[in-house]
Motif scaffolding. Structure first.
Motif, PDB file in Angstrom:
ATOM      1  N   LEU A  31      -6.550  26.185  37.710  1.00 15.84           N
ATOM      2  CA  LEU A  31      -5.512  25.453  36.983  1.00 15.84           C
ATOM      3  C   LEU A  31      -5.083  24.164  37.676  1.00 15.84           C
ATOM      4  O   LEU A  31      -4.390  23.355  37.060  1.00 15.84           O
ATOM      5  N   LEU A  32      -5.481  23.969  38.927  1.00 16.63           N
ATOM      6  CA  LEU A  32      -4.982  22.825  39.673  1.00 16.63           C
ATOM      7  C   LEU A  32      -5.430  21.503  39.047  1.00 16.63           C
ATOM      8  O   LEU A  32      -4.675  20.529  39.014  1.00 16.63           O
ATOM      9  N   GLU A  33      -6.665  21.456  38.527  1.00 16.12           N
ATOM     10  CA  GLU A  33      -7.206  20.226  37.938  1.00 16.12           C
ATOM     11  C   GLU A  33      -7.348  20.327  36.425  1.00 16.12           C
ATOM     12  O   GLU A  33      -7.903  19.421  35.797  1.00 16.12           O
ATOM     13  N   ALA A  34      -6.880  21.437  35.824  1.00 14.99           N
ATOM     14  CA  ALA A  34      -7.142  21.679  34.395  1.00 14.99           C
ATOM     15  C   ALA A  34      -6.541  20.605  33.505  1.00 14.99           C
ATOM     16  O   ALA A  34      -7.213  20.058  32.625  1.00 14.99           O
ATOM     17  N   ASN A  35      -5.272  20.276  33.706  1.00 12.31           N
ATOM     18  CA  ASN A  35      -4.641  19.296  32.823  1.00 12.31           C
ATOM     19  C   ASN A  35      -5.140  17.891  33.100  1.00 12.31           C
ATOM     20  O   ASN A  35      -5.243  17.068  32.179  1.00 12.31           O
ATOM     21  N   ILE A  83       7.909  23.033  27.456  1.00  7.97           N
ATOM     22  CA  ILE A  83       6.559  22.449  27.556  1.00  7.97           C
ATOM     23  C   ILE A  83       5.617  23.115  26.567  1.00  7.97           C
ATOM     24  O   ILE A  83       4.834  22.457  25.873  1.00  7.97           O
ATOM     25  N   ARG A  84       5.688  24.447  26.482  1.00  9.67           N
ATOM     26  CA  ARG A  84       4.805  25.158  25.550  1.00  9.67           C
ATOM     27  C   ARG A  84       5.130  24.803  24.101  1.00  9.67           C
ATOM     28  O   ARG A  84       4.227  24.602  23.275  1.00  9.67           O
ATOM     29  N   VAL A  85       6.409  24.707  23.772  1.00 13.50           N
ATOM     30  CA  VAL A  85       6.812  24.363  22.407  1.00 13.50           C
ATOM     31  C   VAL A  85       6.336  22.954  22.050  1.00 13.50           C
ATOM     32  O   VAL A  85       5.807  22.709  20.958  1.00 13.50           O
ATOM     33  N   SER A  86       6.498  22.017  22.964  1.00 17.60           N
ATOM     34  CA  SER A  86       6.063  20.638  22.707  1.00 17.60           C
ATOM     35  C   SER A  86       4.559  20.563  22.507  1.00 17.60           C
ATOM     36  O   SER A  86       4.068  19.867  21.624  1.00 17.60           O
ATOM     37  N   ALA A  87       3.800  21.270  23.334  1.00 19.37           N
ATOM     38  CA  ALA A  87       2.338  21.214  23.234  1.00 19.37           C
ATOM     39  C   ALA A  87       1.849  21.806  21.925  1.00 19.37           C
ATOM     40  O   ALA A  87       0.889  21.308  21.322  1.00 19.37           O
ATOM     41  N   ARG A  88       2.502  22.887  21.455  1.00 21.80           N
ATOM     42  CA  ARG A  88       2.073  23.513  20.193  1.00 21.80           C
ATOM     43  C   ARG A  88       2.290  22.599  18.996  1.00 21.80           C
ATOM     44  O   ARG A  88       1.631  22.755  17.965  1.00 21.80           O
ATOM     45  N   ALA A  89       3.202  21.644  19.091  1.00 21.60           N
ATOM     46  CA  ALA A  89       3.461  20.720  17.973  1.00 21.60           C
ATOM     47  C   ALA A  89       2.346  19.701  17.786  1.00 21.60           C
ATOM     48  O   ALA A  89       2.347  18.963  16.799  1.00 21.60           O
ATOM     49  N   GLY A  90       1.388  19.637  18.727  1.00 15.99           N
ATOM     50  CA  GLY A  90       0.245  18.749  18.581  1.00 15.99           C
ATOM     51  C   GLY A  90       0.511  17.272  18.790  1.00 15.99           C
ATOM     52  O   GLY A  90      -0.008  16.451  18.045  1.00 15.99           O
ATOM     53  N   PRO A  91       1.290  16.881  19.806  1.00 14.18           N
ATOM     54  CA  PRO A  91       1.492  15.441  20.055  1.00 14.18           C
ATOM     55  C   PRO A  91       0.272  14.838  20.747  1.00 14.18           C
ATOM     56  O   PRO A  91      -0.664  15.546  21.140  1.00 14.18           O
ATOM     57  N   ASP A  92       0.301  13.531  20.898  1.00 15.29           N
ATOM     58  CA  ASP A  92      -0.742  12.866  21.682  1.00 15.29           C
ATOM     59  C   ASP A  92      -0.550  13.138  23.172  1.00 15.29           C
ATOM     60  O   ASP A  92      -1.532  13.178  23.924  1.00 15.29           O
ATOM     61  N   LEU A  93       0.705  13.332  23.575  1.00 13.31           N
ATOM     62  CA  LEU A  93       1.023  13.489  24.991  1.00 13.31           C
ATOM     63  C   LEU A  93       2.354  14.219  25.126  1.00 13.31           C
ATOM     64  O   LEU A  93       3.259  14.013  24.324  1.00 13.31           O
ATOM     65  N   VAL A  94       2.445  15.086  26.144  1.00 10.04           N
ATOM     66  CA  VAL A  94       3.720  15.725  26.507  1.00 10.04           C
ATOM     67  C   VAL A  94       4.231  15.040  27.770  1.00 10.04           C
ATOM     68  O   VAL A  94       3.478  14.851  28.728  1.00 10.04           O
ATOM     69  N   ALA A  99       6.179  28.975  37.204  1.00 12.01           N
ATOM     70  CA  ALA A  99       6.337  28.981  35.749  1.00 12.01           C
ATOM     71  C   ALA A  99       6.109  27.591  35.170  1.00 12.01           C
ATOM     72  O   ALA A  99       5.372  27.411  34.197  1.00 12.01           O
ATOM     73  N   VAL A 100       6.726  26.587  35.785  1.00 14.15           N
ATOM     74  CA  VAL A 100       6.573  25.210  35.294  1.00 14.15           C
ATOM     75  C   VAL A 100       5.158  24.710  35.546  1.00 14.15           C
ATOM     76  O   VAL A 100       4.535  24.083  34.675  1.00 14.15           O
ATOM     77  N   ALA A 101       4.624  24.974  36.743  1.00  7.83           N
ATOM     78  CA  ALA A 101       3.276  24.501  37.075  1.00  7.83           C
ATOM     79  C   ALA A 101       2.240  25.076  36.127  1.00  7.83           C
ATOM     80  O   ALA A 101       1.352  24.366  35.639  1.00  7.83           O
ATOM     81  N   ARG A 102       2.319  26.369  35.828  1.00  8.60           N
ATOM     82  CA  ARG A 102       1.329  26.996  34.941  1.00  8.60           C
ATOM     83  C   ARG A 102       1.500  26.532  33.495  1.00  8.60           C
ATOM     84  O   ARG A 102       0.516  26.409  32.760  1.00  8.60           O
ATOM     85  N   ALA A 103       2.729  26.289  33.082  1.00  3.58           N
ATOM     86  CA  ALA A 103       2.937  25.766  31.721  1.00  3.58           C
ATOM     87  C   ALA A 103       2.287  24.397  31.556  1.00  3.58           C
ATOM     88  O   ALA A 103       1.680  24.095  30.522  1.00  3.58           O
ATOM     89  N   ILE A 104       2.389  23.558  32.588  1.00 10.00           N
ATOM     90  CA  ILE A 104       1.753  22.231  32.539  1.00 10.00           C
ATOM     91  C   ILE A 104       0.237  22.373  32.597  1.00 10.00           C
ATOM     92  O   ILE A 104      -0.501  21.747  31.817  1.00 10.00           O
ATOM     93  N   ALA A 105      -0.251  23.193  33.527  1.00  8.06           N
ATOM     94  CA  ALA A 105      -1.701  23.309  33.719  1.00  8.06           C
ATOM     95  C   ALA A 105      -2.390  23.885  32.487  1.00  8.06           C
ATOM     96  O   ALA A 105      -3.521  23.510  32.170  1.00  8.06           O
ATOM     97  N   ARG A 106      -1.724  24.773  31.766  1.00  6.54           N
ATOM     98  CA  ARG A 106      -2.335  25.422  30.596  1.00  6.54           C
ATOM     99  C   ARG A 106      -2.060  24.695  29.290  1.00  6.54           C
ATOM    100  O   ARG A 106      -2.476  25.155  28.230  1.00  6.54           O
ATOM    101  N   SER A 107      -1.380  23.592  29.359  1.00  4.26           N
ATOM    102  CA  SER A 107      -1.084  22.840  28.135  1.00  4.26           C
ATOM    103  C   SER A 107      -2.382  22.320  27.507  1.00  4.26           C
ATOM    104  O   SER A 107      -3.238  21.773  28.206  1.00  4.26           O
ATOM    105  N   PRO A 108      -2.561  22.459  26.186  1.00  6.83           N
ATOM    106  CA  PRO A 108      -3.777  21.960  25.533  1.00  6.83           C
ATOM    107  C   PRO A 108      -3.796  20.449  25.376  1.00  6.83           C
ATOM    108  O   PRO A 108      -4.814  19.900  24.979  1.00  6.83           O
ATOM    109  N   VAL A 109      -2.674  19.786  25.639  1.00  9.39           N
ATOM    110  CA  VAL A 109      -2.628  18.320  25.572  1.00  9.39           C
ATOM    111  C   VAL A 109      -2.216  17.795  26.941  1.00  9.39           C
ATOM    112  O   VAL A 109      -1.580  18.502  27.729  1.00  9.39           O
ATOM    113  N   PRO A 110      -2.574  16.553  27.271  1.00 14.56           N
ATOM    114  CA  PRO A 110      -2.206  16.010  28.583  1.00 14.56           C
ATOM    115  C   PRO A 110      -0.695  15.982  28.786  1.00 14.56           C
ATOM    116  O   PRO A 110       0.066  15.759  27.838  1.00 14.56           O
ATOM    117  N   VAL A 111      -0.276  16.217  30.025  1.00 14.94           N
ATOM    118  CA  VAL A 111       1.148  16.212  30.389  1.00 14.94           C
ATOM    119  C   VAL A 111       1.365  15.162  31.470  1.00 14.94           C
ATOM    120  O   VAL A 111       0.677  15.169  32.496  1.00 14.94           O
TER     121      VAL A 111
END
Length: 457
Positions: A159-163, A222-233, A252-264
């Motif tokens: 997860l360190l480089e995932a996002n 972070i999870r709610v924002s990413a699910r809305a499908g923006p260009d960027l969180v 908790a915060v680090a994993r939410a960012i790393a697992r986000s489907p959109v860039p953070v």
């Protein structure tokens, strides 16, 4: 404590035997005095004691700090061994400032090393501890160890480089903003977006950015924002002490960012080391202002590269093309005008030559035409006479033929013509009936008769 008993009749103890006559019976004050002497003898001032314990509860009332410590290594119910710790205002104020400067915050579950003195509180017969200091170095070491362990765990989980591996869209207009509205960080970020001549679509996910609930609140936002499908969180937080920013070093915060489907992107107002949230984010900025400015510059730069500059190039090329077309049109007009004048001159010369030719050839042509007319007239008169004679002969023949069929001539030859009363010629007797009137025409007269015995043959 109950009513006092006379010294001559001492009460029997619950254990059975009563005190002997030489036994000293202590008053409560005497008992507490002996306890004080024992504590002083065992924990002689001015020596400070160091105590290690886990914070069970902590409160900061009226400037004083009250902590309940339990033994972190005790088995069973740790509530059986609770040390009441007090830290007075004049001591707690500097200690709290030192902790905040080091980015530390005392919360339940934190294991601390405290220095202080034993205190016997007679009103409650309670032995407590008056805190005089805290081992900040140990806390910093523990925090650093926890941070290193978290980074290692994120690295092992991939997860360190995932996002950071996610591609950032070339055009960023729809932004999922994780922030606490009505804060300086939020206003600084939005102000930078508003300064851009192009508009952004910003969906705000409200989150608490400090305190015990901050990690869970930030991760959920972070999870709610990413699910809305923006260009960027984007996660922003204004400046503060290190203690105010501890939520951004949590798993908790680090994993939410790393697992986000959109860039953070992060814009956390820190001036020291970067947080774990910054490390796992796609891109990190020192302040919300810098983050917002980058987005505005990025969008305006894209507009310049993709729209404004190509439009200007098209405008320049179109202008040059129009100028070239104008020059070509002028050239064509000049050539066409010259060609038209040349054609007019050529046709005028040709017409003049033909007129001259006609003028020269006119008299001879008239003579030849006159002779031709005269010759044709000489041939036409005899031909006309022959045609008239032939027509007269044909007309005489037709007259003779018509005369042979003339009714009067036929009547003169002895024939008669029988008609009915209406003047219709009768050609058969079959149509006659008794009483019909017949008119018979002879060459010299007409006779009328009536039919009798019609139909007899």
């Amino acid at each position: 404590m109950g009513s006092e008993l006379p010294m001559s009749a001492p009460a029997r103890s619950r254990g059975g035997a009563a005190p002997g006559p030489e036994t000293d019976i202590l008053s409560i004050a005497q008992l507490y005095a002996r306890v004080d002497r024992a504590l002083v003898a065992e924990f002689a001032p001015p020596q400070l004691l160091w105590v290690r314990g886990e914070i069970q509860t902590i409160s900061d009332r009226t400037g004083h700090c009250y902590i309940d410590l339990v033994d972190p290594d005790a088995d069973g119910d740790r509530r059986e061994s609770v040390l009441r710790v007090r830290c007075w205002r004049k001591t707690w104020g500097p200690l709290r400032a030192q902790l905040a400067k080091s980015g530390l915050e005392l919360v339940p579950g934190t294991v601390v090393h405290l220095s202080g003195r034993i205190d016997f509180y007679r009103a409650r017969a309670e032995i407590g501890f008056v805190m005089a200091g805290i081992d900040v170095t140990a806390l910093l070491g523990k925090m650093a160890a926890e941070r290193a362990a978290l980074l290692q765990a994120l690295r092992e989980e991939g997860l360190l480089e995932a996002n950071r591996a996610l591609a950032v869209p070339p055009v960023i207009r729809r932004i999922g903003l994780v922030a606490s509205p009505d804060t300086e960080g939020y206003r600084d970020f939005v102000k930078q977006l508003g300064a851009c001549p192009l508009s952004f679509e910003v969906a705000v996910a409200r989150a608490s950015v400090q305190g015990a609930e901050a990690p869970r609140s930030l991760a959920r936002a972070i999870r709610v924002s990413a699910r809305a499908g923006p260009d960027l969180v984007v996660v922003v937080r204004g400046g503060g002490s290190k203690a105010d920013l501890v939520a951004f070093d949590t798993g908790a915060v680090a994993r939410a960012i790393a697992r986000s489907p959109v860039p953070v992107w992060t814009g956390i107002g820190h001036t020291g080391d970067e947080s774990v949230a910054d490390i796992v984010a796609n891109r990190a900025f020192v302040t919300p202002t810098e983050c917002g400015h980058e987005l505005a510059v990025r969008l305006e730069g894209w507009w310049q590269r993709a729209v404004a500059e190509p439009s200007a190039a098209i405008r320049r090329h179109a202008h040059r093309a129009l100028e070239a077309a104008d020059r070509h049109l002028g050239s064509c007009q000049g050539r066409l005008s010259g060609s038209a004048r040349q054609q007019v001159r050529w046709h005028r010369t040709r017409l003049e030559h033909r007129i001259e030719s006609l003028v020269r050839a006119g008299p001879g042509s008239l003579d030849r035409q006159s002779a031709s007319v005269t010759g044709r007239a000489g041939r036409l008169v005899p031909a006309a006479r022959r045609a008239v004679a032939d027509a007269e002969g044909r007309l005489a023949g037709m007259r003779r033929l018509l005369g042979a069929f003339d009714v009067d001539r036929q009547l003169e030859r002895g024939y008669t013509l029988t008609m009915d009363a209406d003047g219709r010629v009768l050609r058969s007797a079959a149509a006659l009936s008794d009483g019909d009137v017949l008119v018979t025409r002879f060459a010299d007269a007409t006779a009328r008769s009536v039919v009798t015995g019609g139909g007899d043959r």
